[in-house]
Write an enzyme that holds these catalytic residues in place. Structure first.
Site, PDB file in Angstrom:
ATOM      1  N   VAL A  82     -32.455  51.642   3.380  1.00  0.00           N
ATOM      2  CA  VAL A  82     -31.047  52.021   3.321  1.00  0.00           C
ATOM      3  C   VAL A  82     -30.924  53.295   2.502  1.00  0.00           C
ATOM      4  O   VAL A  82     -31.404  53.356   1.357  1.00  0.00           O
ATOM      5  CB  VAL A  82     -30.194  50.909   2.684  1.00  0.00           C
ATOM      6  CG1 VAL A  82     -28.724  51.324   2.651  1.00  0.00           C
ATOM      7  CG2 VAL A  82     -30.365  49.603   3.439  1.00  0.00           C
ATOM      8  N   ARG A  91     -18.888  59.938   0.253  1.00  0.00           N
ATOM      9  CA  ARG A  91     -18.020  60.142   1.422  1.00  0.00           C
ATOM     10  C   ARG A  91     -17.781  58.825   2.164  1.00  0.00           C
ATOM     11  O   ARG A  91     -17.254  58.833   3.271  1.00  0.00           O
ATOM     12  CB  ARG A  91     -18.648  61.155   2.394  1.00  0.00           C
ATOM     13  CG  ARG A  91     -18.889  62.542   1.818  1.00  0.00           C
ATOM     14  CD  ARG A  91     -19.569  63.450   2.833  1.00  0.00           C
ATOM     15  NE  ARG A  91     -18.743  63.675   4.017  1.00  0.00           N
ATOM     16  CZ  ARG A  91     -19.196  64.198   5.161  1.00  0.00           C
ATOM     17  NH1 ARG A  91     -20.494  64.515   5.267  1.00  0.00           N
ATOM     18  NH2 ARG A  91     -18.393  64.378   6.187  1.00  0.00           N
ATOM     19  N   VAL A  93     -20.239  56.834   3.226  1.00  0.00           N
ATOM     20  CA  VAL A  93     -21.291  56.629   4.217  1.00  0.00           C
ATOM     21  C   VAL A  93     -21.916  55.251   4.066  1.00  0.00           C
ATOM     22  O   VAL A  93     -22.088  54.518   5.058  1.00  0.00           O
ATOM     23  CB  VAL A  93     -22.371  57.722   4.092  1.00  0.00           C
ATOM     24  CG1 VAL A  93     -23.520  57.451   5.057  1.00  0.00           C
ATOM     25  CG2 VAL A  93     -21.775  59.091   4.354  1.00  0.00           C
ATOM     26  N   THR A  95     -20.684  52.568   2.672  1.00  0.00           N
ATOM     27  CA  THR A  95     -19.701  51.551   3.042  1.00  0.00           C
ATOM     28  C   THR A  95     -19.629  51.386   4.555  1.00  0.00           C
ATOM     29  O   THR A  95     -19.605  50.271   5.079  1.00  0.00           O
ATOM     30  CB  THR A  95     -18.322  51.916   2.480  1.00  0.00           C
ATOM     31  OG1 THR A  95     -18.389  51.963   1.051  1.00  0.00           O
ATOM     32  CG2 THR A  95     -17.269  50.882   2.889  1.00  0.00           C
ATOM     33  N   SER A 118     -32.292  49.429  -4.893  1.00  0.00           N
ATOM     34  CA  SER A 118     -32.837  50.532  -5.678  1.00  0.00           C
ATOM     35  C   SER A 118     -32.084  50.685  -6.988  1.00  0.00           C
ATOM     36  O   SER A 118     -32.654  51.053  -8.017  1.00  0.00           O
ATOM     37  CB  SER A 118     -32.781  51.833  -4.871  1.00  0.00           C
ATOM     38  OG  SER A 118     -31.450  52.108  -4.462  1.00  0.00           O
ATOM     39  N   GLU A 119     -30.791  50.385  -6.960  1.00  0.00           N
ATOM     40  CA  GLU A 119     -29.957  50.387  -8.162  1.00  0.00           C
ATOM     41  C   GLU A 119     -29.145  49.102  -8.154  1.00  0.00           C
ATOM     42  O   GLU A 119     -28.506  48.764  -7.157  1.00  0.00           O
ATOM     43  CB  GLU A 119     -29.045  51.605  -8.198  1.00  0.00           C
ATOM     44  CG  GLU A 119     -29.788  52.933  -8.254  1.00  0.00           C
ATOM     45  CD  GLU A 119     -28.847  54.122  -8.265  1.00  0.00           C
ATOM     46  OE1 GLU A 119     -27.923  54.136  -9.101  1.00  0.00           O
ATOM     47  OE2 GLU A 119     -29.016  55.016  -7.420  1.00  0.00           O
ATOM     48  N   TYR A 123     -24.958  46.788  -4.493  1.00  0.00           N
ATOM     49  CA  TYR A 123     -24.712  45.919  -3.344  1.00  0.00           C
ATOM     50  C   TYR A 123     -23.778  44.747  -3.604  1.00  0.00           C
ATOM     51  O   TYR A 123     -23.355  44.073  -2.657  1.00  0.00           O
ATOM     52  CB  TYR A 123     -26.043  45.425  -2.776  1.00  0.00           C
ATOM     53  CG  TYR A 123     -26.814  46.558  -2.123  1.00  0.00           C
ATOM     54  CD1 TYR A 123     -26.499  46.979  -0.843  1.00  0.00           C
ATOM     55  CD2 TYR A 123     -27.813  47.236  -2.809  1.00  0.00           C
ATOM     56  CE1 TYR A 123     -27.167  48.040  -0.250  1.00  0.00           C
ATOM     57  CE2 TYR A 123     -28.495  48.298  -2.225  1.00  0.00           C
ATOM     58  CZ  TYR A 123     -28.164  48.694  -0.944  1.00  0.00           C
ATOM     59  OH  TYR A 123     -28.819  49.749  -0.361  1.00  0.00           O
ATOM     60  N   PHE A 404     -40.005  44.847   1.027  1.00  0.00           N
ATOM     61  CA  PHE A 404     -39.717  45.229   2.416  1.00  0.00           C
ATOM     62  C   PHE A 404     -38.679  46.335   2.418  1.00  0.00           C
ATOM     63  O   PHE A 404     -38.058  46.612   1.416  1.00  0.00           O
ATOM     64  CB  PHE A 404     -39.260  44.038   3.271  1.00  0.00           C
ATOM     65  CG  PHE A 404     -38.146  43.223   2.694  1.00  0.00           C
ATOM     66  CD1 PHE A 404     -36.821  43.632   2.814  1.00  0.00           C
ATOM     67  CD2 PHE A 404     -38.401  42.041   2.016  1.00  0.00           C
ATOM     68  CE1 PHE A 404     -35.785  42.870   2.291  1.00  0.00           C
ATOM     69  CE2 PHE A 404     -37.381  41.278   1.501  1.00  0.00           C
ATOM     70  CZ  PHE A 404     -36.068  41.686   1.622  1.00  0.00           C
TER      71      PHE A 404
END
Length: 404
Positions: A82, A91, A93, A95, A118-119, A123, A404
């Site tokens: 992702v 912008r 994106v 979402t 990643s952060e 999520y 993954f």
């Protein structure tokens, strides 16, 4: 900048997808490694956001199964790769990607999704809950076991890649099916997992394979020499054992290899048995981090896929901003055998929570009672919270030892 649009990808957009992924993570090697994933990754299951004709955001998925409490097997969308290109962020994106992907998962009948973040702050707003944790362990060479530890005396042998993978493929499914959080594997995912390209290897050596009759370990040495002599690290990629005795034998083997200063495992369980096997557990350098983030895509199917530790009859009042089909009051009833039904109801909600909180408790890695102490779960009917929390509980912490 033009108007943004989101859609599923075509098979011929595979390379473009990896180009976006590589750009998003500022790592050109990710695009170069796309060949390794051709057998497990289908562009048709991925989504992109476009600014005109340019793909500026992408999100993929792998179709697997995950072991859920019971144990039982549940179809899983393993969300991967992702990212949004630099210069196109803020912008909406991501979402758009999440909304498009979740809608497609619902249409495809996929009850549960999971990813690694990643952060950690990203999520939760899309309904993902932190459902498992993992330990980064560094165990010193030669660490002594307690006298009560039973080590299988059969020999651990080093074998070649092909022999090891043949054995691992035969052993892994039964062990994975008994451990919540473990994933099913296709032949392609095996190859991707032990990929030995310079990009995948980093600063460690090629994978080595230690095999016991009831288990195996895949590890990579990292060479290090100091003024005092050798101080290698062994980086465990995976350790799978069908019995506690085989588990102990594999650890004993790794801890006794010459030239080694410590054995490092960056995706161990938070209740990894080796921690309780050592005479001096304080000698282990241990860091706990977030693991799997889980999303209940179809709440009723997800809840009925797992089993429950105690009988329960409770009404959840669930909010879900991204998946409106989950919103509302659901009655969960589980019998003494752990089987459950989840149905819509007009009865008053006994526990109020967001879908992300329910997802956090789904694998048993976090209790509903603990989430209530943070304010994320609210008990409306006295006694309902404790009963539900006990029903969702598991004997062992969920754990996924692969990325993954």
């Amino acid at each position: 900048m033009g108007e943004l649009s989101a859609r599923g990808l075509r098979a011929d957009e595979y390379d473009d997808f990896f180009g976006v992924f590589s750009a998003a993570f500022l790592d050109d090697s990710l695009a170069a490694s796309s060949e390794a994933y051709e057998d497990v990754f289908r562009a048709e299951f991925a989504h992109g956001v476009f600014d005109g004709d340019e793909m500026i955001g992408a999100a993929g998925r792998l179709e697997q199964e995950i072991t859920v409490p019971g144990p039982a097997q549940c179809p899983l969308a393993a969300i991967t790769a992702v990212g949004v290109k630099p210069g196109h962020r803020r912008r909406g994106v991501l979402t758009s990607l999440m909304r498009e992907q979740l809608g497609a998962l619902h249409d495809d009948g996929m009850p549960v999704a999971a990813l690694y973040a990643s952060e950690a702050g990203i999520y939760g707003r899309f309904g993902y809950g932190l459902a498992s944790f993992e330990s980064h362990l560094a165990v010193p060479r030669g660490a002594a076991f307690l006298s009560t530890v039973e080590v299988d005396g059969r020999r651990v042998r080093e074998v070649g890649r092909e022999q090891a993978l043949e054995f691992a493929r035969s052993l892994y499914p039964a062990v994975a099916a008994a451990n919540p959080g473990w994933l099913s594997r296709s032949d392609g995912s095996w190859e991707a997992r032990v990929l030995d390209s310079p990009n995948a290897r980093g600063d460690v050596s090629a994978p080595r394979f230690a095999v016991h009759p009831d288990g195996y370990a895949i590890y990579r040495p990292k060479r290090e020499w100091t003024s005092r002599g050798p101080a290698y690290q062994l980086h465990v990629a995976e350790l799978v054992a069908a019995t506690p005795q085989a588990y102990a034998a594999l650890w004993r083997y790794l801890l006794d290899i010459d030239l080694v200063a410590e054995v490092v495992w960056r995706k161990a369980a938070i209740d990894e048995p080796v921690l309780g096997m050592l005479v001096n557990p304080r000698a282990v350098d241990r860091e706990v981090l977030d693991g799997l983030w889980v999303r209940l895509v179809d709440l009723d199917r997800a809840l009925m896929a797992r089993r429950y530790a105690a009988p329960v009859d409770v009404v959840f009042d669930v909010t879900d901003r991204f998946c409106p089909w989950n919103e509302g009051r659901w009655r969960l009833r589980a019998d003494g055998a752990g089987s459950a039904t989840a149905t819509r109801t007009e009865n008053a909600g006994e526990i109020s929570l967001d879908v992300a909180a329910l997802a956090a408790a789904y694998l048993g890695g976090t209790t509903l009672a603990a989430l209530a102490r943070t304010g994320r779960v609210v008990e409306r009917e006295p006694g309902a919270l404790l009963a539900a929390s006990r029903a969702f509980a598991t004997d062992f912490a969920p754990h996924c030892q692969e990325g993954f």
